[in-house]
Write a protein that holds these residues in place. Structure first.
Motif, PDB file in Angstrom:
ATOM      1  N   ASN A  30       0.817  -1.213   0.000  1.00  0.00           N
ATOM      2  CA  ASN A  30       0.000   0.000   0.000  1.00  0.00           C
ATOM      3  C   ASN A  30       0.852   1.266   0.000  1.00  0.00           C
ATOM      4  O   ASN A  30       0.387   2.326   0.416  1.00  0.00           O
ATOM      5  N   LYS A  31       2.079   1.180  -0.481  1.00  0.00           N
ATOM      6  CA  LYS A  31       2.950   2.355  -0.513  1.00  0.00           C
ATOM      7  C   LYS A  31       3.603   2.496  -1.885  1.00  0.00           C
ATOM      8  O   LYS A  31       3.867   1.484  -2.549  1.00  0.00           O
ATOM      9  N   THR A  32       3.871   3.732  -2.260  1.00  0.00           N
ATOM     10  CA  THR A  32       4.550   3.964  -3.532  1.00  0.00           C
ATOM     11  C   THR A  32       5.236   5.324  -3.497  1.00  0.00           C
ATOM     12  O   THR A  32       4.807   6.217  -2.759  1.00  0.00           O
ATOM     13  N   PRO A  33       6.321   5.505  -4.247  1.00  0.00           N
ATOM     14  CA  PRO A  33       7.024   6.797  -4.253  1.00  0.00           C
ATOM     15  C   PRO A  33       6.321   7.828  -5.125  1.00  0.00           C
ATOM     16  O   PRO A  33       5.967   7.557  -6.277  1.00  0.00           O
ATOM     17  N   ILE A  34       6.099   9.012  -4.562  1.00  0.00           N
ATOM     18  CA  ILE A  34       5.491  10.125  -5.292  1.00  0.00           C
ATOM     19  C   ILE A  34       6.134  11.434  -4.824  1.00  0.00           C
ATOM     20  O   ILE A  34       6.850  11.465  -3.827  1.00  0.00           O
ATOM     21  N   SER A  35       5.846  12.518  -5.522  1.00  0.00           N
ATOM     22  CA  SER A  35       6.394  13.815  -5.155  1.00  0.00           C
ATOM     23  C   SER A  35       5.669  14.391  -3.950  1.00  0.00           C
ATOM     24  O   SER A  35       4.539  14.005  -3.621  1.00  0.00           O
ATOM     25  N   TYR A  36       6.319  15.353  -3.296  1.00  0.00           N
ATOM     26  CA  TYR A  36       5.703  16.026  -2.154  1.00  0.00           C
ATOM     27  C   TYR A  36       4.414  16.725  -2.587  1.00  0.00           C
ATOM     28  O   TYR A  36       3.448  16.822  -1.818  1.00  0.00           O
ATOM     29  N   LYS A  37       4.373  17.217  -3.832  1.00  0.00           N
ATOM     30  CA  LYS A  37       3.196  17.920  -4.341  1.00  0.00           C
ATOM     31  C   LYS A  37       1.992  16.971  -4.404  1.00  0.00           C
ATOM     32  O   LYS A  37       0.899  17.307  -3.932  1.00  0.00           O
ATOM     33  N   ALA A  38       2.214  15.786  -4.949  1.00  0.00           N
ATOM     34  CA  ALA A  38       1.123  14.807  -5.008  1.00  0.00           C
ATOM     35  C   ALA A  38       0.737  14.354  -3.615  1.00  0.00           C
ATOM     36  O   ALA A  38      -0.450  14.169  -3.312  1.00  0.00           O
ATOM     37  N   ASN A  39       1.717  14.181  -2.750  1.00  0.00           N
ATOM     38  CA  ASN A  39       1.473  13.748  -1.383  1.00  0.00           C
ATOM     39  C   ASN A  39       0.527  14.714  -0.670  1.00  0.00           C
ATOM     40  O   ASN A  39      -0.428  14.299   0.000  1.00  0.00           O
ATOM     41  N   ARG A  40       0.772  16.007  -0.811  1.00  0.00           N
ATOM     42  CA  ARG A  40      -0.073  17.010  -0.152  1.00  0.00           C
ATOM     43  C   ARG A  40      -1.498  16.988  -0.688  1.00  0.00           C
ATOM     44  O   ARG A  40      -2.460  17.241   0.046  1.00  0.00           O
ATOM     45  N   MET A  41      -1.654  16.680  -1.962  1.00  0.00           N
ATOM     46  CA  MET A  41      -2.987  16.684  -2.549  1.00  0.00           C
ATOM     47  C   MET A  41      -3.792  15.457  -2.155  1.00  0.00           C
ATOM     48  O   MET A  41      -5.017  15.472  -2.178  1.00  0.00           O
ATOM     49  N   ILE A  42      -3.098  14.380  -1.805  1.00  0.00           N
ATOM     50  CA  ILE A  42      -3.793  13.152  -1.427  1.00  0.00           C
ATOM     51  C   ILE A  42      -4.489  13.310  -0.077  1.00  0.00           C
ATOM     52  O   ILE A  42      -5.656  12.940   0.098  1.00  0.00           O
ATOM     53  N   GLY A  43      -3.758  13.848   0.900  1.00  0.00           N
ATOM     54  CA  GLY A  43      -4.361  14.041   2.216  1.00  0.00           C
ATOM     55  C   GLY A  43      -4.827  12.735   2.828  1.00  0.00           C
ATOM     56  O   GLY A  43      -4.138  11.719   2.754  1.00  0.00           O
ATOM     57  N   GLY A  44      -6.016  12.748   3.436  1.00  0.00           N
ATOM     58  CA  GLY A  44      -6.518  11.552   4.107  1.00  0.00           C
ATOM     59  C   GLY A  44      -7.843  11.067   3.563  1.00  0.00           C
ATOM     60  O   GLY A  44      -8.560  10.317   4.230  1.00  0.00           O
ATOM     61  N   VAL A  45      -8.168  11.472   2.334  1.00  0.00           N
ATOM     62  CA  VAL A  45      -9.465  11.107   1.762  1.00  0.00           C
ATOM     63  C   VAL A  45      -9.379   9.831   0.932  1.00  0.00           C
ATOM     64  O   VAL A  45      -8.293   9.313   0.667  1.00  0.00           O
ATOM     65  N   ALA A  46     -10.517   9.337   0.503  1.00  0.00           N
ATOM     66  CA  ALA A  46     -10.580   8.121  -0.315  1.00  0.00           C
ATOM     67  C   ALA A  46      -9.875   8.346  -1.651  1.00  0.00           C
ATOM     68  O   ALA A  46      -9.876   9.467  -2.182  1.00  0.00           O
ATOM     69  N   PRO A  47      -9.285   7.301  -2.218  1.00  0.00           N
ATOM     70  CA  PRO A  47      -8.614   7.446  -3.518  1.00  0.00           C
ATOM     71  C   PRO A  47      -9.493   8.037  -4.611  1.00  0.00           C
ATOM     72  O   PRO A  47      -9.022   8.852  -5.409  1.00  0.00           O
ATOM     73  N   SER A  48     -10.763   7.652  -4.656  1.00  0.00           N
ATOM     74  CA  SER A  48     -11.642   8.177  -5.699  1.00  0.00           C
ATOM     75  C   SER A  48     -11.737   9.700  -5.616  1.00  0.00           C
ATOM     76  O   SER A  48     -11.863  10.379  -6.646  1.00  0.00           O
ATOM     77  N   GLN A  49     -11.652  10.237  -4.400  1.00  0.00           N
ATOM     78  CA  GLN A  49     -11.728  11.692  -4.220  1.00  0.00           C
ATOM     79  C   GLN A  49     -10.420  12.379  -4.587  1.00  0.00           C
ATOM     80  O   GLN A  49     -10.410  13.397  -5.288  1.00  0.00           O
ATOM     81  N   TYR A  50      -9.288  11.837  -4.101  1.00  0.00           N
ATOM     82  CA  TYR A  50      -8.036  12.542  -4.397  1.00  0.00           C
ATOM     83  C   TYR A  50      -7.627  12.395  -5.856  1.00  0.00           C
ATOM     84  O   TYR A  50      -6.979  13.291  -6.416  1.00  0.00           O
TER      85      TYR A  50
END
Length: 326
Positions: A232-252
């Motif tokens: 359940n983990k993968t490397p992404i940028s800090y920008k994408a990380n901030r946009m993900i937050g704590g919501v469901a994948p369908s939302q982010y």
């Protein structure tokens, strides 16, 4: 990558080639048993190394480490922090010193790569490894030069499927190795128009983030040991990380796609997800278990390819070595 080399690594590599030369001379002289010198990387052998032997091998070993760094770059290791085992550098450099530019021959490269990944994913290079690295130098050279038997590191390596369920620490050799294998497949960032390897080279801040966010998983009563596993983990940028937050994948996902600087349709975003071995259909349905099963199988296929051997399925391994991590 060369900055991680320590004096001990350099001296071990020299000592192994010096003792290999002595062993080959003894065998050519038809000596037997204890009369035949043993290949060694032990402290006692290093301390007994003569100045003449050091001077004989030093330049070749230096060249061997440079070739080892080139090999690791081809295998997608671009940062010393991602290196699973420093202990594999000395035998790799020693072998490179002997075969020189031949390491790029397809058959030889395939064997070097297979040996390397069997050591990493079989987690065979932790702890005291002086005997293993000495054996590997001789056996790997025989495998390459004489089509000898598979080295013991290749034979003995194994990866249990449930190991993926317990890999959570970023410090684990297998964790680092699997992360690099995903990057090697061309994993693209969720936000920036670049793959993760390119962003790392540009020194863009990256993070290994939960695909299904931790907050969301806890609200759904998904066990921590499952949502915190490498699956359940993968490397992404800090920008994408901030946009993900704590919501469901369908939302982010929709939030990222609709961003005024992104504007991706579903097909383009799905392609990015698939580059991370993520089932876009399961992610868009917020189906954690379906996603987890699909990504675990994709990761196992990637591991099988790197090790050049099938992964045995059977009884789960002892979970006493459960890891914790972020």
């Amino acid at each position: 990558m060369l900055q991680v080399i320590e004096t001990t690594d350099f001296l071990q590599a020299i000592t192994m080639l010096h003792t290999l030369e002595r062993r080959r001379a003894d065998l050519a002289a038809n000596k037997e048993g204890k009369q035949v010198a043993a290949i060694s990387a032990k402290r006692s052998a290093i301390l007994s190394l003569s100045l003449q032997a050091y001077r004989q091998w030093a330049d070749r070993i230096e060249a061997g480490f440079i070739l080892a760094a080139k090999f690791l770059r081809k295998e997608c290791f671009t940062n010393p922090r991602d290196l699973p085992y420093r202990t594999q550098l000395a035998p790799l450099a020693a072998v490179m010193a002997m075969i020189s530019e031949r390491w790029l021959e397809p058959r030889i490269y395939e064997r070097l790569s297979r040996w390397y990944w069997c050591g990493v994913l079989g987690e065979l290079y932790g702890g005291a490894v002086e005997t293993r690295i000495a054996n590997d130098v001789e056996e790997l050279l025989k495998w390459i030069e004489q089509d000898g038997e598979d080295p013991r590191t290749v034979v003995e390596s194994a990866f249990q499927p449930d190991r993926l369920d317990r890999l959570a620490s970023r410090l684990s050799a297998a964790y680092k190795g699997i992360n690099v294998l995903v990057l090697r497949e061309g994993a693209e960032d969720f936000f920036w128009k670049a793959n993760i390897r390119e962003l790392d080279a540009e020194e863009v801040d990256l993070d290994i983030h939960h695909i299904f966010p931790q907050d969301w998983c806890e609200k759904q009563k998904i066990p921590r040991k499952q949502y915190n596993a490498i699956v359940n983990k993968t490397p992404i940028s800090y920008k994408a990380n901030r946009m993900i937050g704590g919501v469901a994948p369908s939302q982010y996902l929709q939030k990222i796609q609709d961003h005024k600087q992104v504007k991706l349709d579903d097909s383009a975003m799905n392609a990015i997800l698939e580059s991370h071995l993520i089932s876009s259909a399961d992610l868009r349905k917020d189906d954690f278990q379906g996603f987890y099963r699909a990504r675990k199988q994709a990761m196992l296929a990637l591991i099988e390819k790197a090790m050049g051997k099938s992964i045995a399925t059977g009884a789960p391994t002892d979970e006493s070595d459960d890891e914790s991590g972020n």
